[in-house]
Write an enzyme that holds these catalytic residues in place. Sequence first.
Site, PDB file in Angstrom:
ATOM      1  N   GLU A   1      39.269  33.500  27.546  1.00 54.17           N
ATOM      2  CA  GLU A   1      40.685  33.310  27.263  1.00 54.17           C
ATOM      3  C   GLU A   1      41.047  31.906  26.779  1.00 54.17           C
ATOM      4  OE1 GLU A   1      42.498  36.728  30.254  1.00 54.17           O
ATOM      5  OE2 GLU A   1      42.817  34.618  30.748  1.00 54.17           O
TER       6      GLU A   1
ATOM      7  N   ARG B   1      30.919  41.232  35.803  1.00 53.99           N
ATOM      8  CA  ARG B   1      31.165  40.031  35.001  1.00 53.99           C
ATOM      9  C   ARG B   1      31.574  38.898  35.940  1.00 53.99           C
ATOM     10  NH1 ARG B   1      36.318  38.477  32.133  1.00 53.99           N
ATOM     11  NH2 ARG B   1      35.743  36.528  31.129  1.00 53.99           N
TER      12      ARG B   1
ATOM     13  N   HIS C   1      35.045  29.640  32.383  1.00 56.42           N
ATOM     14  CA  HIS C   1      36.252  30.339  32.825  1.00 56.42           C
ATOM     15  C   HIS C   1      37.188  29.309  33.447  1.00 56.42           C
ATOM     16  CE1 HIS C   1      37.891  34.484  34.090  1.00 56.42           C
ATOM     17  NE2 HIS C   1      38.864  33.586  34.279  1.00 56.42           N
TER      18      HIS C   1
ATOM     19  N   TYR D   1      46.606  42.715  30.142  1.00 52.48           N
ATOM     20  CA  TYR D   1      47.454  42.882  31.315  1.00 52.48           C
ATOM     21  C   TYR D   1      48.806  43.506  30.978  1.00 52.48           C
ATOM     22  CZ  TYR D   1      43.940  40.340  33.903  1.00 52.48           C
ATOM     23  OH  TYR D   1      42.747  39.982  34.488  1.00 52.48           O
TER      24      TYR D   1
ATOM     25  N   GLU E   1      38.646  42.593  31.163  1.00 56.52           N
ATOM     26  CA  GLU E   1      39.536  42.418  32.315  1.00 56.52           C
ATOM     27  C   GLU E   1      40.740  43.318  32.153  1.00 56.52           C
ATOM     28  OE1 GLU E   1      41.068  38.553  33.344  1.00 56.52           O
ATOM     29  OE2 GLU E   1      39.157  37.567  32.985  1.00 56.52           O
TER      30      GLU E   1
ATOM     31  N   ASN F   1      40.746  41.147  27.226  1.00 59.34           N
ATOM     32  CA  ASN F   1      41.403  41.050  28.531  1.00 59.34           C
ATOM     33  C   ASN F   1      42.855  41.457  28.332  1.00 59.34           C
ATOM     34  OD1 ASN F   1      38.981  39.927  29.299  1.00 59.34           O
ATOM     35  ND2 ASN F   1      39.821  37.949  29.893  1.00 59.34           N
TER      36      ASN F   1
END
Length: 459
Positions: free
Chosen positions: A180, A91, A135, A304, A364, A302
């Site tokens: 995002e 990606r 992005h 984290y 991600e 995504n």
Amino acid sequence: MQDPVQDPDVTADAELVRRLPSGFRFGTSTASYQIEGATEVDGRGPSVWDTFTAQPGHVIDGSSGARACDHYHRYPEDVALMRRLGAPGYRFSIAWPRVQPSGRGPVNAAGLDFYDRLVDELCAAGIRPMATLFHWDLPQALEDDGGWLNRGTVDHFAEYAAAVAQRLGDRVADWVPVNEPNVVTLMGYAVPLHAPGRSLMFDALVAGHHQLLAHGRAAIALRAAGAVSVGCANNHAPIWPASDDPADVGAAKLFDMVWNAQYLDAMLLGRYPDDLRALLGDAVHDGDLATIRQPLDFYGVNYYNPMRIGAAAEDAELSFEFREVLGHPVTDFGWPVVPEALREWLILLRARLRAAVPPIVVTESGCAYNMGPDTDGVVDDAPRIAYHRAHLRAIAEAVERGVDVRGYYAWSLLDNFEWAEGYTQRFGLVHVDFETQVRTPKRSFDWYAALIAAHRDRG
């Protein structure tokens, strides 16, 4: 349960390979401004990040993405690394100001030619391209006209999407229109931590709506150009209240609405939470939510870490504040490592929306550990191996609970320019010496390659 950062049990990998479904796609992710460099080459126009990084105090080490990993010139070397890794998916993002220097008007042929060459190189290596159209590197000329606060930016984005799809659509397998949008909205427009550096608080939510609308318009343009796989890449996290106090619970619910629900509900249900709709006022026009709710072939998550939210002081500009997530190890960035929160999020997503959720791809997930090569040239990043192992295990557990997760794209292929943190945080499977541009695959690279090969060989 063992601390996932310290887990040395390599035998877990064989079990992990067995538990992940057949056809599960492994990949890596990058972003244009973070790796390409060459910001003044071949007609590329300035982006908001060029402007933001040029202003003292915005980036911790005073750096910018002007050179980054020099991927613009070194992409054959980087694709060769991908081939060696063996991950079937990659990606990347396309820099809008490289394709349209001012964000509108004729296509800059030299800029689009770069992505044409990159996609050809990926295809020749047997790697499935996933292209992200935005992005975060908005053309500065559009920001000068209001950026994502200006509804006209949506029209320009749809034209840009159509131009890129016309050129690359015959080879790019998967498309992500906007990466995002919640991060851009809250960190770039609500508070000035990221470009473009505005401080609009709740008035920034309009920028989120326009990015969602741009996602929908781009999805329509991509489909018209023949795209067969269109998804998203939304940053999601479980939002945990700091305590059972009603004020903390209410603050967490408010933050969950503006971080998660605004984007999830609009894309998959075609609606906003009632309280959010009131905050958006007349920015939402008739038909907007129908445009946003385009059929998606995959829902990109995504992930984290979870966030812990409490009520702010009465005189604070915002009514919520971030609190430390306690009881978990942290990365060198200070982010808590909580793989079970990813499992929690995936299971709750399916339970809440059920048939409205398309197949999920983790677009991600990654961690910053900053060790470099030792005297033998080895980058022993065992904590990164533990991180990815634990998060893939969390995905396997979610799959066993009935969640349709079809892929995992590790962030990131290369150490790179980490936005406001500059070059102080390293997320890559490959170490980059930013002075010499020498690439050194880390132990995590070899581990990931072995895991991918074992899964492939399993059939």
